[in-house]
Write an enzyme that holds these catalytic residues in place. Structure first.
Site, PDB file in Angstrom:
ATOM      1  N   CYS A 191      45.762  12.366  -7.650  1.00  6.72           N
ATOM      2  CA  CYS A 191      45.966  11.175  -6.810  1.00  6.72           C
ATOM      3  C   CYS A 191      46.800  10.131  -7.551  1.00  6.72           C
ATOM      4  CB  CYS A 191      44.602  10.615  -6.413  1.00  6.72           C
ATOM      5  SG  CYS A 191      44.639   8.977  -5.671  1.00  6.72           S
ATOM      6  N   CYS A 218      45.271   6.643  -7.931  1.00  4.08           N
ATOM      7  CA  CYS A 218      44.145   6.742  -8.872  1.00  4.08           C
ATOM      8  C   CYS A 218      44.644   6.683 -10.311  1.00  4.08           C
ATOM      9  CB  CYS A 218      43.377   8.043  -8.657  1.00  4.08           C
ATOM     10  SG  CYS A 218      42.693   8.255  -6.996  1.00  4.08           S
TER      11      CYS A 218
END
Length: 232
Positions: free
Chosen positions: A160, A163
């Site tokens: 991600c 993230c």
């Protein structure tokens, strides 16, 4: 005479446009519509573009796996029929979006992308029921957030992009704010059961608890400054 020639040329072009080629069409649709389209399509082509490890742990029935991040994505799609609809998904939508563009370049005519990826599929209750528990249970999680201090839980994944941007300051805050708040990072791929039970369908997702109750929740990227404001 000149007018007649132009008229015939226009008619010929229109005829070829209508009969000679099929325009490309790609759509991003939600989990329910994606499921219904698959059900209505004879022998559907379902393409999972996640890694083999992700695919082996959980995938849509009858899907084939061709890793978008691998070296042989183009070769892996050669056996698929470009004239038939193809249904594409990944974990949350990022990789499948890139894959859809490539499939269009390769000549696939009707491409359907699952909005929000398999996270949305699971959250919609479309996955096959399973007794297998992957990672933390909801009972264990509830014990984890039941604390006298504030508890911040960050659900993330290694693949991600948002993230990854948030990881440095979240890990820094784990140490800096340890006296006032417990910060916990949970890998979504290693806690699939919990993700499904909590209906978390986007990454990153952050939850702030006070006395075991959710006081704030955020899905998507958040800056360090804004995150610190929410914790205070």
């Amino acid at each position: 005479m000149k007018f007649s020639s132009i008229f015939l040329l226009i008619i010929s072009f229109a005829f070829l446009s209508c009969n000679g080629q099929v325009s490309k069409e790609s759509q991003t649709i939600d989990a329910k519509a994606f499921s219904e389209k698959i059900a209505a399509t004879p022998n559907p082509q379902i393409l999972d573009v996640r890694t083999p490890a992700e695919f082996s742990s959980d995938h849509i029935d009858k899907a084939v796996n061709v890793d978008w991040l691998g070296d042989s994505f183009v070769a892996g799609t050669e056996k698929l029929d470009k004239t038939k609809p193809i249904f594409v998904y990944c974990k949350s939508g990022g990789r499948s979006q890139s894959a859809v563009k490539k499939l269009e370049e390769l000549g696939f005519k009707n491409v359907y992308q699952l909005q929000g990826g398999i996270l949305k599929w699971d959250a919609a209750g479309l996955s096959k029921p399973s007794n297998k528990i992957t990672g933390m249970t909801l009972q264990d999680y509830n014990k984890l957030v039941d604390s006298d201090k504030k508890v911040l839980v960050s659900f993330y994944a290694e693949w991600c992009a948002p993230c990854k941007k948030m990881t440095p300051y979240i890990t820094k805050m784990q140490t800096e704010l340890a006296d006032s708040v417990t910060i916990i990072r949970l890998d979504a791929d290693k806690n699939k059961t919990l993700m499904t039970e909590m209906k978390i369908s986007e990454l990153p997702t952050i939850l702030l608890y006070e006395k075991a109750a959710v006081k704030w929740r955020k899905s998507g990227f958040i800056s360090e400054e804004e995150l610190r404001k929410q914790i205070q």
